[in-house]
Design a protein around this motif. Structure first.
Motif, mmCIF file in Angstrom:
data_model
loop_
_atom_site.group_PDB
_atom_site.id
_atom_site.type_symbol
_atom_site.label_atom_id
_atom_site.label_comp_id
_atom_site.label_asym_id
_atom_site.label_seq_id
_atom_site.Cartn_x
_atom_site.Cartn_y
_atom_site.Cartn_z
ATOM 1 N N GLY A 178 0.792 -1.216 0.000
ATOM 2 C CA GLY A 178 0.000 0.000 0.000
ATOM 3 C C GLY A 178 0.829 1.273 0.000
ATOM 4 O O GLY A 178 0.301 2.353 0.255
ATOM 5 N N GLY A 179 2.125 1.150 -0.269
ATOM 6 C CA GLY A 179 3.001 2.319 -0.227
ATOM 7 C C GLY A 179 3.418 2.788 -1.601
ATOM 8 O O GLY A 179 3.197 2.116 -2.612
ATOM 9 N N ILE A 180 4.042 3.962 -1.637
ATOM 10 C CA ILE A 180 4.517 4.573 -2.879
ATOM 11 C C ILE A 180 6.031 4.701 -2.785
ATOM 12 O O ILE A 180 6.555 5.156 -1.748
ATOM 13 C CB ILE A 180 3.864 5.952 -3.086
ATOM 14 N N PRO A 181 6.789 4.316 -3.810
ATOM 15 C CA PRO A 181 8.250 4.372 -3.736
ATOM 16 C C PRO A 181 8.757 5.796 -3.512
ATOM 17 O O PRO A 181 8.134 6.772 -3.932
ATOM 18 C CB PRO A 181 8.688 3.833 -5.106
ATOM 19 N N ASP A 182 9.919 5.901 -2.869
ATOM 20 C CA ASP A 182 10.530 7.216 -2.646
ATOM 21 C C ASP A 182 10.868 7.902 -3.964
ATOM 22 O O ASP A 182 10.883 9.137 -4.036
ATOM 23 C CB ASP A 182 11.794 7.062 -1.798
ATOM 24 N N THR A 183 11.164 7.119 -5.009
ATOM 25 C CA THR A 183 11.470 7.730 -6.300
ATOM 26 C C THR A 183 10.291 8.568 -6.794
ATOM 27 O O THR A 183 10.471 9.678 -7.305
ATOM 28 C CB THR A 183 11.800 6.648 -7.344
ATOM 29 N N VAL A 184 9.091 8.043 -6.644
ATOM 30 C CA VAL A 184 7.894 8.768 -7.072
ATOM 31 C C VAL A 184 7.616 9.938 -6.128
ATOM 32 O O VAL A 184 7.289 11.051 -6.568
ATOM 33 C CB VAL A 184 6.678 7.826 -7.142
ATOM 34 N N ARG A 185 7.767 9.704 -4.830
ATOM 35 C CA ARG A 185 7.496 10.756 -3.846
ATOM 36 C C ARG A 185 8.389 11.980 -4.091
ATOM 37 O O ARG A 185 7.914 13.122 -4.194
ATOM 38 C CB ARG A 185 7.719 10.197 -2.440
ATOM 39 N N PHE A 186 9.693 11.771 -4.229
ATOM 40 C CA PHE A 186 10.603 12.887 -4.415
ATOM 41 C C PHE A 186 10.387 13.561 -5.770
ATOM 42 O O PHE A 186 10.536 14.781 -5.903
ATOM 43 C CB PHE A 186 12.057 12.415 -4.290
ATOM 44 N N ALA A 187 10.039 12.766 -6.775
ATOM 45 C CA ALA A 187 9.789 13.348 -8.100
ATOM 46 C C ALA A 187 8.597 14.305 -8.075
ATOM 47 O O ALA A 187 8.617 15.372 -8.701
ATOM 48 C CB ALA A 187 9.557 12.237 -9.125
ATOM 49 N N PHE A 188 7.545 13.933 -7.343
ATOM 50 C CA PHE A 188 6.378 14.807 -7.254
ATOM 51 C C PHE A 188 6.705 16.091 -6.497
ATOM 52 O O PHE A 188 6.234 17.177 -6.851
ATOM 53 C CB PHE A 188 5.215 14.057 -6.582
ATOM 54 N N TRP A 189 7.527 15.995 -5.457
ATOM 55 C CA TRP A 189 7.903 17.197 -4.713
ATOM 56 C C TRP A 189 8.749 18.129 -5.585
ATOM 57 O O TRP A 189 8.540 19.343 -5.601
ATOM 58 C CB TRP A 189 8.686 16.802 -3.455
#
Length: 499
Positions: A178-189
């Motif tokens: 149910g989580g989202i990878p850090d690669t996607v998280r940082f890219a959105f920021w």
């Protein structure tokens, strides 16, 4: 400044400043297009439910763009200008949505943020189309939209490839349950910050022409309420009843044919337009001046012939694009990496390769917009150039069926990139040179209807087709995409006849 009869000719730096904000907007769209299916699946949705969650994006564009177009035609906020207030307001909201998206605790929050993100991006994007027409004379329209397309392509490259790049820099690409990878998280920021700064650059480096100067370029720009009211008052409500009947028929067909429930939305929209047009007609017959609803309904029914024919090509073009955006991640992960489980490492590897593929077609688009398309347009004309571009895209989609190595899909993206460049540049260059300046915003917004409606159809009808005919092989949706681009190319032959 005093009114003149022509606009100042812009240098390449001036053309860049006019459109650089679109670089940031497209970073937001690219992150959305390449990663939202991934986020939704990571949060627990199934492949069958993806189209329903994607409905928010096209529906928002359908509602927002005509309204923003109408308002921006009539806005003047002093030094901030006509179109730039919408650039800036939309960018602030979109940046907030991008920052919050990867922190979504569940599907409902992610879907709501997608709605907010797409609304905000549309608020910023729609005036940018008219901004080129505002700032440039006709002889620079093609160059202006080519630079805008290059900014779009470059922004999409950054947005699409950033998760892949972060992984290669050591950022974790693993997703827990149910989580989202850090690669996607940082890219959105990063994307949220880049979007805001790029739009701010355009706001600070450009100065719009005042209403008095625009009047000097094109003559009087007084409101045409009386003309719109007269046209609406003379219109029969029979056509409106047909729209309502079509909507009712679609709604009935959902239950009768067992279609996906999202198709109800399509029927509701058809019926809603019929009701809105009846309201506008009755208001006009009562002698009331045309309001925003009257202008939108009246201008939609009164589109120039060339615009109507070009709209058909847009309809099929964007049908193909939306099929690609929804399905490419599950197609590549499933058909080329053998992974259907969004939590598996192979799925995440395939999803990151989609980021590279999307970056590739956008990079090709940026280069083609400044090199290939202007060369073809000078030699063969804008319409024939668009036909060539659409044909390249159809070949790119068809090639997915002849390739087994995912690395070779880069070749497919070349054809898709050429088509993307043409779709973003040629129709708008043709329109900007043919439409009345005082209605450039509203007509650009209405033209977006033929970008959004096919997306709604794909997100509803295509979901039903996929479920019943190839539920475990979504790659076959790309056959529909290739066919849609062929139909778009055929439709462009009628545009040439209308010029």
């Amino acid at each position: 400044m005093t009114a003149t009869t022509t606009r100042a000719r812009q240098s390449w730096a001036g053309l860049f400043n006019i459109s650089f904000g679109f670089f940031g907007i497209q970073i937001g769209f690219a992150l959305q297009n390449a990663n939202m299916s991934r986020i939704f699946q990571s949060l627990g949705t199934s492949l069958d439910d993806l189209p329903a969650l994607w409905v928010a994006a096209p529906l928002t564009g359908l509602l927002v763009q005509p309204v923003i177009g109408h308002l921006s035609d009539r806005t003047w906020l002093g030094r901030l200008g006509r179109r730039r207030p919408y650039f800036l307001g939309g960018a602030i909201l979109a940046a907030i949505a991008l920052v919050l998206m990867p922190e979504s605790p569940g599907l409902l929050m992610a879907a709501m943020l997608l709605w907010m993100l797409d609304a905000s991006l549309n608020i910023s994007m729609e005036p940018f189309r008219a901004f080129v027409g505002d700032m440039l004379d006709k002889d620079q329209h093609a160059a202006g939209y080519a630079v805008q397309t290059a900014c779009i392509g470059a922004g999409a490259v950054f947005g699409s490839i950033f998760p892949w790049l972060l992984e290669h820099l050591g950022v974790s690409n693993a997703a827990g349950a149910g989580g989202i990878p850090d690669t996607v998280r940082f890219a959105f920021w990063f994307g949220g910050a880049a979007l805001f700064l790029a739009v701010l650059w355009t706001v600070l480096t450009t100065r719009e022409y005042s209403p008095e100067q625009m009047a000097g370029f094109h003559g009087a720009t007084s409101d045409d309420q009386d003309q719109v009211t007269a046209v609406l008052a003379a219109r029969s409500v029979a056509g409106s009843i047909v729209w309502i009947g079509a909507g009712a028929a679609v709604i009935v067909a959902v239950a009768a044919l067992g279609l996906e429930k999202e198709v109800y939305l399509l029927g509701a929209l058809l019926a809603a337009y019929g009701v809105a047009s009846i309201v506008a007609i009755l208001r006009a017959r009562s002698g009331r001046p045309a309001d925003m609803l009257g202008h939108i309904v009246g201008d939609f029914g009164g589109m120039p012939v060339l615009m109507k024919r070009l709209a058909v090509a847009q309809f099929f073009s964007w049908s193909a694009l939306f099929i690609m955006w929804i399905n490419t991640t599950p197609i590549v992960a499933g058909a080329f990496y053998g992974a259907a489980d969004a939590q598996s490492p192979s799925y995440q590897e395939g999803a990151n390769w989609v980021d590279v593929l999307f970056a590739t077609y956008n990079g090709v688009a940026a280069i083609a917009a400044l090199t290939l398309l202007p060369l073809l347009a000078r030699r063969f004309g804008q319409v024939r150039t668009h036909i060539v571009g659409l044909s390249c895209g159809a070949a790119g989609f068809a090639s997915f069926f002849a390739i087994s190595d995912p690395k070779l899909l880069l070749v497919s993206e070349i054809g898709i990139g050429i088509a993307w460049a043409s779709i973003l540049a040629m129709p708008y260059a043709i329109l900007a040179s043919s439409l009345p300046q005082r209605k450039l915003g509203i007509y650009m917004g209405l033209f977006n209807v033929f970008v959004v409606v096919p997306q709604l159809l794909v997100a509803t009808v295509m979901g039903s087709i996929t479920k019943y005919f190839f539920p475990t092989q979504p790659v076959w949706t790309l056959a529909f995409a290739a066919g849609a681009l062929v139909l778009a190319a055929v439709a462009m032959t009628r545009v040439e006849a209308a010029r």
